[in-house]
Design a protein around this motif. Structure first.
Motif, PDB file in Angstrom:
ATOM      1  N   ASP A 138     -26.405 -64.044 -53.174  1.00  0.00           N
ATOM      2  CA  ASP A 138     -27.758 -64.312 -53.655  1.00  0.00           C
ATOM      3  C   ASP A 138     -27.652 -64.883 -55.069  1.00  0.00           C
ATOM      4  N   LEU A 139     -28.245 -66.052 -55.269  1.00  0.00           N
ATOM      5  CA  LEU A 139     -28.188 -66.709 -56.577  1.00  0.00           C
ATOM      6  C   LEU A 139     -28.989 -65.891 -57.582  1.00  0.00           C
ATOM      7  N   LEU A 140     -28.292 -65.281 -58.526  1.00  0.00           N
ATOM      8  CA  LEU A 140     -28.938 -64.420 -59.512  1.00  0.00           C
ATOM      9  C   LEU A 140     -29.515 -65.235 -60.668  1.00  0.00           C
ATOM     10  N   TYR A 141     -28.685 -66.106 -61.252  1.00  0.00           N
ATOM     11  CA  TYR A 141     -29.188 -66.973 -62.323  1.00  0.00           C
ATOM     12  C   TYR A 141     -28.272 -68.183 -62.475  1.00  0.00           C
ATOM     13  N   ARG A 142     -28.722 -69.127 -63.291  1.00  0.00           N
ATOM     14  CA  ARG A 142     -27.970 -70.361 -63.549  1.00  0.00           C
ATOM     15  C   ARG A 142     -27.793 -70.517 -65.053  1.00  0.00           C
ATOM     16  N   GLU A 143     -26.601 -70.956 -65.454  1.00  0.00           N
ATOM     17  CA  GLU A 143     -26.322 -71.160 -66.870  1.00  0.00           C
ATOM     18  C   GLU A 143     -25.654 -72.518 -67.079  1.00  0.00           C
ATOM     19  N   PHE A 144     -25.603 -72.948 -68.339  1.00  0.00           N
ATOM     20  CA  PHE A 144     -24.992 -74.222 -68.692  1.00  0.00           C
ATOM     21  C   PHE A 144     -23.847 -74.010 -69.670  1.00  0.00           C
ATOM     22  N   PHE A 145     -22.835 -74.867 -69.577  1.00  0.00           N
ATOM     23  CA  PHE A 145     -21.662 -74.804 -70.449  1.00  0.00           C
ATOM     24  C   PHE A 145     -21.616 -76.030 -71.360  1.00  0.00           C
ATOM     25  N   SER A 146     -21.052 -75.820 -72.558  1.00  0.00           N
ATOM     26  CA  SER A 146     -20.749 -76.944 -73.434  1.00  0.00           C
ATOM     27  C   SER A 146     -19.465 -76.624 -74.188  1.00  0.00           C
ATOM     28  N   PHE A 147     -18.900 -77.625 -74.870  1.00  0.00           N
ATOM     29  CA  PHE A 147     -17.682 -77.403 -75.646  1.00  0.00           C
ATOM     30  C   PHE A 147     -18.026 -76.921 -77.041  1.00  0.00           C
ATOM     31  N   TYR A 148     -17.086 -76.131 -77.612  1.00  0.00           N
ATOM     32  CA  TYR A 148     -17.253 -75.572 -78.953  1.00  0.00           C
ATOM     33  C   TYR A 148     -15.916 -75.631 -79.689  1.00  0.00           C
ATOM     34  N   CYS A 149     -16.019 -75.531 -81.017  1.00  0.00           N
ATOM     35  CA  CYS A 149     -14.813 -75.362 -81.835  1.00  0.00           C
ATOM     36  C   CYS A 149     -15.119 -74.375 -82.950  1.00  0.00           C
ATOM     37  N   GLY A 150     -14.058 -73.860 -83.584  1.00  0.00           N
ATOM     38  CA  GLY A 150     -14.217 -72.892 -84.655  1.00  0.00           C
ATOM     39  C   GLY A 150     -14.069 -73.524 -86.026  1.00  0.00           C
ATOM     40  N   PRO A 151     -14.364 -72.768 -87.106  1.00  0.00           N
ATOM     41  CA  PRO A 151     -14.322 -73.307 -88.478  1.00  0.00           C
ATOM     42  C   PRO A 151     -13.012 -73.993 -88.862  1.00  0.00           C
ATOM     43  N   PRO A 152     -11.821 -73.511 -88.414  1.00  0.00           N
ATOM     44  CA  PRO A 152     -10.587 -74.202 -88.831  1.00  0.00           C
ATOM     45  C   PRO A 152     -10.377 -75.559 -88.149  1.00  0.00           C
ATOM     46  N   HIS A 153     -11.166 -75.887 -87.146  1.00  0.00           N
ATOM     47  CA  HIS A 153     -10.900 -77.090 -86.357  1.00  0.00           C
ATOM     48  C   HIS A 153     -11.409 -78.348 -87.064  1.00  0.00           C
ATOM     49  N   PRO A 154     -10.711 -79.477 -86.917  1.00  0.00           N
ATOM     50  CA  PRO A 154     -11.122 -80.728 -87.586  1.00  0.00           C
ATOM     51  C   PRO A 154     -12.517 -81.214 -87.181  1.00  0.00           C
ATOM     52  N   LEU A 195     -17.905 -72.927 -73.182  1.00  0.00           N
ATOM     53  CA  LEU A 195     -18.483 -71.590 -73.088  1.00  0.00           C
ATOM     54  C   LEU A 195     -19.950 -71.698 -72.681  1.00  0.00           C
ATOM     55  N   PRO A 196     -20.528 -70.614 -72.125  1.00  0.00           N
ATOM     56  CA  PRO A 196     -21.955 -70.650 -71.768  1.00  0.00           C
ATOM     57  C   PRO A 196     -22.833 -70.825 -73.002  1.00  0.00           C
ATOM     58  N   ILE A 197     -23.738 -71.778 -72.947  1.00  0.00           N
ATOM     59  CA  ILE A 197     -24.532 -72.135 -74.129  1.00  0.00           C
ATOM     60  C   ILE A 197     -25.413 -70.976 -74.583  1.00  0.00           C
ATOM     61  N   HIS A 198     -26.079 -70.293 -73.640  1.00  0.00           N
ATOM     62  CA  HIS A 198     -27.017 -69.250 -74.053  1.00  0.00           C
ATOM     63  C   HIS A 198     -26.317 -68.053 -74.676  1.00  0.00           C
ATOM     64  N   VAL A 199     -25.031 -67.909 -74.392  1.00  0.00           N
ATOM     65  CA  VAL A 199     -24.279 -66.779 -74.935  1.00  0.00           C
ATOM     66  C   VAL A 199     -23.875 -67.032 -76.379  1.00  0.00           C
ATOM     67  N   LEU A 200     -23.747 -68.314 -76.768  1.00  0.00           N
ATOM     68  CA  LEU A 200     -23.174 -68.661 -78.063  1.00  0.00           C
ATOM     69  C   LEU A 200     -24.211 -68.998 -79.127  1.00  0.00           C
ATOM     70  N   GLU A 201     -25.482 -68.839 -78.832  1.00  0.00           N
ATOM     71  CA  GLU A 201     -26.512 -69.231 -79.797  1.00  0.00           C
ATOM     72  C   GLU A 201     -26.343 -68.522 -81.139  1.00  0.00           C
ATOM     73  N   ARG A 202     -26.091 -67.229 -81.105  1.00  0.00           N
ATOM     74  CA  ARG A 202     -25.968 -66.471 -82.359  1.00  0.00           C
ATOM     75  C   ARG A 202     -24.722 -66.887 -83.130  1.00  0.00           C
ATOM     76  N   ASP A 203     -23.612 -67.097 -82.415  1.00  0.00           N
ATOM     77  CA  ASP A 203     -22.387 -67.522 -83.100  1.00  0.00           C
ATOM     78  C   ASP A 203     -22.580 -68.861 -83.799  1.00  0.00           C
ATOM     79  N   VAL A 204     -23.333 -69.763 -83.170  1.00  0.00           N
ATOM     80  CA  VAL A 204     -23.600 -71.058 -83.790  1.00  0.00           C
ATOM     81  C   VAL A 204     -24.468 -70.871 -85.035  1.00  0.00           C
ATOM     82  N   ARG A 205     -25.514 -70.044 -84.925  1.00  0.00           N
ATOM     83  CA  ARG A 205     -26.381 -69.792 -86.092  1.00  0.00           C
ATOM     84  C   ARG A 205     -25.610 -69.160 -87.229  1.00  0.00           C
TER      85      ARG A 205
END
Length: 327
Positions: free
Chosen positions: A170-186, A254-264
Protein backbone atom coordinates in the motif's frame (compact mmCIF):
# COMPACT_ATOMS: atom_id res chain seq x y z
CA UNK A 1 -10.46 -17.06 64.08
CA UNK A 2 -13.15 -14.52 63.11
CA UNK A 3 -11.75 -14.25 59.59
CA UNK A 4 -11.97 -18.03 59.21
CA UNK A 5 -15.61 -18.04 60.33
CA UNK A 6 -16.43 -15.25 57.84
CA UNK A 7 -14.75 -17.19 55.05
CA UNK A 8 -16.78 -20.29 55.92
CA UNK A 9 -19.98 -18.24 55.94
CA UNK A 10 -19.26 -16.69 52.50
CA UNK A 11 -18.41 -20.10 51.08
CA UNK A 12 -21.53 -21.74 52.51
CA UNK A 13 -24.00 -18.97 51.60
CA UNK A 14 -26.20 -19.55 48.56
CA UNK A 15 -26.14 -16.19 46.80
CA UNK A 16 -29.38 -17.02 44.99
CA UNK A 17 -31.11 -16.66 48.35
CA UNK A 18 -30.15 -12.98 48.42
CA UNK A 19 -31.62 -12.49 44.95
CA UNK A 20 -34.86 -14.17 46.06
CA UNK A 21 -34.97 -11.99 49.17
CA UNK A 22 -34.60 -8.79 47.10
CA UNK A 23 -37.43 -9.79 44.76
CA UNK A 24 -39.70 -10.61 47.72
CA UNK A 25 -39.06 -7.15 49.19
CA UNK A 26 -39.52 -5.38 45.84
CA UNK A 27 -42.77 -7.19 45.13
CA UNK A 28 -44.08 -6.98 48.71
CA UNK A 29 -45.67 -10.38 48.27
CA UNK A 30 -44.58 -14.01 48.14
CA UNK A 31 -47.12 -14.69 45.41
CA UNK A 32 -45.92 -11.86 43.14
CA UNK A 33 -42.28 -12.74 43.87
CA UNK A 34 -42.90 -16.35 42.87
CA UNK A 35 -44.55 -15.20 39.65
CA UNK A 36 -41.60 -12.92 38.81
CA UNK A 37 -39.05 -15.62 39.59
CA UNK A 38 -41.04 -18.26 37.70
CA UNK A 39 -41.10 -20.45 40.79
CA UNK A 40 -43.77 -21.83 43.13
CA UNK A 41 -44.76 -19.85 46.21
CA UNK A 42 -43.65 -22.63 48.63
CA UNK A 43 -40.20 -22.60 47.03
CA UNK A 44 -39.92 -18.82 47.53
CA UNK A 45 -41.08 -19.07 51.16
CA UNK A 46 -38.57 -21.86 51.79
CA UNK A 47 -35.74 -19.75 50.30
CA UNK A 48 -36.50 -16.94 52.76
CA UNK A 49 -36.54 -19.38 55.67
CA UNK A 50 -33.17 -20.81 54.63
CA UNK A 51 -31.67 -17.30 54.41
CA UNK A 52 -33.01 -16.36 57.85
CA UNK A 53 -31.55 -19.59 59.21
CA UNK A 54 -28.14 -18.81 57.70
CA UNK A 55 -28.19 -15.29 59.15
CA UNK A 56 -29.82 -16.37 62.40
CA UNK A 57 -32.34 -13.54 62.36
CA UNK A 58 -35.82 -12.70 61.11
CA UNK A 59 -35.85 -10.56 57.99
CA UNK A 60 -39.56 -10.16 57.24
CA UNK A 61 -42.48 -10.14 59.68
CA UNK A 62 -45.27 -11.95 57.93
CA UNK A 63 -48.64 -12.93 59.05
CA UNK A 64 -52.22 -12.80 57.96
CA UNK A 65 -52.57 -9.51 56.10
CA UNK A 66 -49.12 -8.20 57.16
CA UNK A 67 -45.76 -7.99 55.41
CA UNK A 68 -43.06 -5.80 56.96
CA UNK A 69 -39.25 -5.70 56.90
CA UNK A 70 -37.50 -5.99 60.21
CA UNK A 71 -34.54 -3.69 60.97
CA UNK A 72 -32.19 -6.54 60.02
CA UNK A 73 -34.15 -7.11 56.82
CA UNK A 74 -33.98 -3.41 55.92
CA UNK A 75 -30.20 -3.33 56.46
CA UNK A 76 -29.76 -6.50 54.45
CA UNK A 77 -31.84 -5.12 51.59
CA UNK A 78 -29.64 -1.98 51.42
CA UNK A 79 -26.51 -4.14 51.37
CA UNK A 80 -27.96 -6.40 48.70
CA UNK A 81 -28.70 -3.41 46.47
CA UNK A 82 -25.06 -2.30 46.76
CA UNK A 83 -23.94 -5.81 45.86
CA UNK A 84 -26.24 -6.02 42.84
CA UNK A 85 -25.15 -2.59 41.61
CA UNK A 86 -21.57 -3.81 41.72
CA UNK A 87 -22.46 -7.05 39.98
CA UNK A 88 -24.40 -5.21 37.26
CA UNK A 89 -21.27 -3.18 36.51
CA UNK A 90 -19.09 -6.25 36.01
CA UNK A 91 -20.00 -6.60 32.34
CA UNK A 92 -19.13 -2.98 31.63
CA UNK A 93 -15.86 -3.30 33.53
CA UNK A 94 -14.81 -6.50 31.80
CA UNK A 95 -15.93 -5.21 28.40
CA UNK A 96 -13.83 -2.08 28.87
CA UNK A 97 -10.89 -4.22 29.94
CA UNK A 98 -11.27 -6.43 26.90
CA UNK A 99 -11.14 -3.33 24.71
CA UNK A 100 -7.94 -2.14 26.34
CA UNK A 101 -5.12 -2.81 23.91
CA UNK A 102 -1.66 -3.81 25.04
CA UNK A 103 1.31 -5.60 23.54
CA UNK A 104 4.34 -4.73 21.47
CA UNK A 105 4.19 -3.14 18.02
CA UNK A 106 7.21 -4.25 16.02
CA UNK A 107 7.93 -1.91 13.11
CA UNK A 108 10.61 -2.54 10.48
CA UNK A 109 11.61 0.56 8.54
CA UNK A 110 13.96 1.73 5.85
CA UNK A 111 16.27 4.25 7.52
CA UNK A 112 14.95 7.34 5.72
CA UNK A 113 11.25 6.73 6.42
CA UNK A 114 10.35 10.13 7.85
CA UNK A 115 6.68 11.09 7.69
CA UNK A 116 4.11 12.70 9.99
CA UNK A 117 1.79 9.82 9.12
CA UNK A 118 3.98 7.55 11.23
CA UNK A 119 4.99 10.09 13.86
CA UNK A 120 1.42 11.24 14.55
CA UNK A 121 0.21 7.65 14.77
CA UNK A 122 2.90 6.81 17.33
CA UNK A 123 1.63 9.71 19.45
CA UNK A 124 -2.02 8.71 18.95
CA UNK A 125 -1.38 5.09 19.90
CA UNK A 126 0.55 6.06 23.00
CA UNK A 127 -2.25 8.44 24.07
CA UNK A 128 -5.08 5.96 23.52
CA UNK A 129 -3.29 2.83 24.73
CA UNK A 130 -0.52 3.64 27.22
CA UNK A 131 0.21 -0.07 27.79
CA UNK A 132 1.38 -0.54 24.20
CA UNK A 133 5.15 -0.72 23.65
CA UNK A 134 7.15 -0.25 20.45
CA UNK A 135 10.14 -1.97 18.87
CA UNK A 136 11.40 -0.08 15.81
CA UNK A 137 14.15 -1.60 13.68
CA UNK A 138 15.81 0.01 10.65
CA UNK A 139 17.46 -1.79 7.76
CA UNK A 140 17.72 -1.68 4.00
CA UNK A 141 14.44 -1.91 2.14
CA UNK A 142 15.40 -5.36 0.87
CA UNK A 143 16.03 -6.56 4.43
CA UNK A 144 12.73 -5.10 5.62
CA UNK A 145 10.88 -6.89 2.81
CA UNK A 146 12.64 -10.18 3.57
CA UNK A 147 11.70 -9.91 7.24
CA UNK A 148 8.04 -9.38 6.30
CA UNK A 149 8.18 -12.25 3.81
CA UNK A 150 9.65 -14.60 6.44
CA UNK A 151 7.10 -13.35 9.01
CA UNK A 152 9.88 -12.18 11.29
CA UNK A 153 8.40 -8.70 10.98
CA UNK A 154 4.74 -7.95 11.53
CA UNK A 155 4.86 -5.31 8.81
CA UNK A 156 7.35 -3.01 7.15
CA UNK A 157 7.57 0.52 5.74
CA UNK A 158 10.14 0.84 2.99
CA UNK A 159 11.01 1.51 -0.63
CA UNK A 160 10.06 -1.18 -3.11
CA UNK A 161 12.00 -2.21 -6.19
CA UNK A 162 10.05 -5.34 -7.09
CA UNK A 163 6.70 -6.43 -5.68
CA UNK A 164 6.46 -10.02 -4.49
CA UNK A 165 3.20 -11.88 -5.15
CA UNK A 166 2.85 -13.18 -1.58
CA UNK A 167 2.95 -9.71 0.00
CA UNK A 168 0.57 -6.77 -0.08
CA UNK A 169 1.77 -3.25 -0.86
CA UNK A 170 0.00 0.00 0.00
CA UNK A 171 1.50 3.32 -1.09
CA UNK A 172 1.99 5.20 2.17
CA UNK A 173 3.61 8.39 0.88
CA UNK A 174 5.81 9.87 -1.85
CA UNK A 175 9.02 11.84 -1.42
CA UNK A 176 11.56 13.60 -3.63
CA UNK A 177 15.37 13.40 -3.67
CA UNK A 178 18.00 15.97 -4.57
CA UNK A 179 21.79 16.22 -4.31
CA UNK A 180 23.53 17.93 -1.39
CA UNK A 181 27.03 18.79 -0.23
CA UNK A 182 28.56 19.82 3.09
CA UNK A 183 30.48 22.98 4.16
CA UNK A 184 33.96 21.58 3.28
CA UNK A 185 32.91 20.82 -0.31
CA UNK A 186 33.93 23.15 -3.20
CA UNK A 187 30.30 23.45 -4.34
CA UNK A 188 29.00 24.58 -0.96
CA UNK A 189 27.34 27.99 -1.22
CA UNK A 190 27.56 28.21 -5.00
CA UNK A 191 24.49 29.51 -6.83
CA UNK A 192 22.89 28.76 -10.17
CA UNK A 193 24.48 25.35 -10.53
CA UNK A 194 23.44 22.86 -13.20
CA UNK A 195 23.62 19.09 -13.32
CA UNK A 196 26.74 19.40 -15.48
CA UNK A 197 28.46 21.16 -12.57
CA UNK A 198 28.11 18.01 -10.47
CA UNK A 199 30.17 15.85 -12.79
CA UNK A 200 33.62 14.86 -11.63
CA UNK A 201 32.92 15.09 -7.90
CA UNK A 202 33.05 12.03 -5.67
CA UNK A 203 29.75 10.46 -4.66
CA UNK A 204 28.29 9.36 -1.31
CA UNK A 205 25.29 7.09 -1.69
CA UNK A 206 22.88 4.66 -0.11
CA UNK A 207 23.47 0.94 -0.60
CA UNK A 208 20.20 0.92 -2.55
CA UNK A 209 21.30 3.66 -4.98
CA UNK A 210 21.50 1.27 -7.92
CA UNK A 211 19.62 0.68 -11.16
CA UNK A 212 18.48 -2.70 -9.82
CA UNK A 213 17.49 -1.56 -6.33
CA UNK A 214 15.00 0.58 -4.45
CA UNK A 215 16.61 3.96 -5.27
CA UNK A 216 16.52 3.27 -9.00
CA UNK A 217 15.11 6.79 -9.76
CA UNK A 218 18.23 8.38 -8.23
CA UNK A 219 20.53 5.97 -10.04
CA UNK A 220 18.74 6.75 -13.31
CA UNK A 221 19.30 10.47 -12.75
CA UNK A 222 23.03 9.92 -12.27
CA UNK A 223 23.15 7.75 -15.37
CA UNK A 224 21.20 10.32 -17.39
CA UNK A 225 23.78 13.01 -16.57
CA UNK A 226 26.73 10.66 -16.90
CA UNK A 227 27.65 11.00 -13.22
CA UNK A 228 29.79 7.87 -13.12
CA UNK A 229 32.35 9.32 -10.75
CA UNK A 230 33.93 7.45 -7.86
CA UNK A 231 31.69 6.38 -4.96
CA UNK A 232 33.70 7.13 -1.81
CA UNK A 233 31.07 6.32 0.81
CA UNK A 234 28.09 4.00 1.17
CA UNK A 235 25.65 3.22 3.96
CA UNK A 236 22.18 1.81 4.45
CA UNK A 237 21.47 4.45 7.11
CA UNK A 238 20.35 7.99 6.27
CA UNK A 239 22.20 9.38 9.27
CA UNK A 240 25.52 8.00 8.05
CA UNK A 241 25.01 9.12 4.46
CA UNK A 242 24.21 12.60 5.77
CA UNK A 243 27.26 12.52 8.03
CA UNK A 244 29.62 11.71 5.15
CA UNK A 245 28.08 14.44 3.00
CA UNK A 246 28.33 17.00 5.81
CA UNK A 247 31.98 16.07 6.35
CA UNK A 248 32.76 16.83 2.70
CA UNK A 249 33.51 13.32 1.47
CA UNK A 250 31.39 13.89 -1.61
CA UNK A 251 27.99 14.91 -2.92
CA UNK A 252 24.99 12.69 -2.28
CA UNK A 253 21.25 12.42 -2.82
CA UNK A 254 18.88 12.66 0.14
CA UNK A 255 15.12 13.15 0.69
CA UNK A 256 14.37 16.86 0.33
CA UNK A 257 11.76 17.12 3.09
CA UNK A 258 14.13 15.50 5.57
CA UNK A 259 16.95 17.99 4.96
CA UNK A 260 15.10 21.30 5.25
CA UNK A 261 16.41 22.05 8.74
CA UNK A 262 19.99 21.09 7.87
CA UNK A 263 19.88 23.48 4.92
CA UNK A 264 18.49 26.30 7.10
CA UNK A 265 21.18 25.65 9.71
CA UNK A 266 23.97 25.77 7.13
CA UNK A 267 24.94 22.13 7.62
CA UNK A 268 24.12 21.15 4.04
CA UNK A 269 23.80 22.93 0.71
CA UNK A 270 21.18 21.92 -1.81
CA UNK A 271 22.49 21.13 -5.29
CA UNK A 272 20.60 20.42 -8.53
CA UNK A 273 18.15 19.22 -9.61
CA UNK A 274 16.11 22.20 -8.45
CA UNK A 275 13.11 21.14 -10.53
CA UNK A 276 11.72 17.72 -11.45
CA UNK A 277 13.77 15.82 -8.86
CA UNK A 278 13.43 12.03 -8.79
CA UNK A 279 10.41 10.80 -6.87
CA UNK A 280 10.42 7.74 -4.64
CA UNK A 281 7.39 5.89 -3.27
CA UNK A 282 7.32 4.49 0.25
CA UNK A 283 5.07 1.47 0.88
CA UNK A 284 3.42 -0.26 3.80
CA UNK A 285 4.37 -3.91 3.22
CA UNK A 286 2.40 -6.73 4.84
CA UNK A 287 2.27 -10.51 4.78
CA UNK A 288 -1.35 -11.77 4.88
CA UNK A 289 -0.15 -14.97 6.55
CA UNK A 290 1.32 -13.12 9.51
CA UNK A 291 -0.95 -13.01 12.57
CA UNK A 292 -0.86 -9.62 14.25
CA UNK A 293 -1.52 -8.92 17.91
CA UNK A 294 -4.29 -6.46 18.78
CA UNK A 295 -1.94 -3.50 19.09
CA UNK A 296 -0.45 -4.18 15.67
CA UNK A 297 -3.92 -4.69 14.18
CA UNK A 298 -4.92 -1.24 15.45
CA UNK A 299 -1.73 0.36 14.14
CA UNK A 300 -2.00 -1.16 10.66
CA UNK A 301 -5.72 -0.39 10.46
CA UNK A 302 -5.04 3.29 11.22
CA UNK A 303 -2.31 3.45 8.58
CA UNK A 304 -4.63 1.87 6.01
CA UNK A 305 -7.38 4.30 6.99
CA UNK A 306 -5.07 7.24 6.31
CA UNK A 307 -4.06 5.77 2.96
CA UNK A 308 -7.71 5.29 2.01
CA UNK A 309 -9.06 8.65 3.16
CA UNK A 310 -6.12 10.99 2.47
CA UNK A 311 -5.46 11.86 -1.20
CA UNK A 312 -1.96 11.07 -2.43
CA UNK A 313 -1.10 14.73 -2.96
CA UNK A 314 -1.53 15.23 0.80
CA UNK A 315 0.79 12.28 1.37
CA UNK A 316 3.37 13.66 -1.02
CA UNK A 317 6.16 15.79 0.39
CA UNK A 318 6.84 18.38 -2.37
CA UNK A 319 10.33 19.77 -2.59
CA UNK A 320 10.47 23.25 -1.01
CA UNK A 321 11.00 26.40 -3.01
CA UNK A 322 14.73 27.11 -3.35
CA UNK A 323 15.86 30.26 -1.50
CA UNK A 324 17.63 32.87 -3.60
CA UNK A 325 20.90 32.02 -1.89
CA UNK A 326 20.76 28.53 -3.37
CA UNK A 327 19.01 29.06 -6.73
Amino acid sequence: MADREEEKFVTRLDWNLLRTFVVIVEEGSFTRAAHRLLRGQPSVSLALQRLELELNCQLIERGKGSFRLTAAGSNLYDECMDIFRSVSGLKEITTAASKEISGEISIHLASHVITPLLDDLLTETRTLYPNVTFNIKTATSATVTSAVMDRHASFGICLVNRKLPDLTYDLLYREFFSFYCGPPHPLFGRKNLTMEDLRGYDIVSFDTDDLNDALRPVALLRKQWDMAQRIVGRSSQLEEVRRMIQCGLGIGSLPIHVLERDVRDGLLWRLPPYSDPPEVDIFLVRNPKKKLNRAEQFFVARLLEQIKTMPLHLRTYPFPAIPLSQG
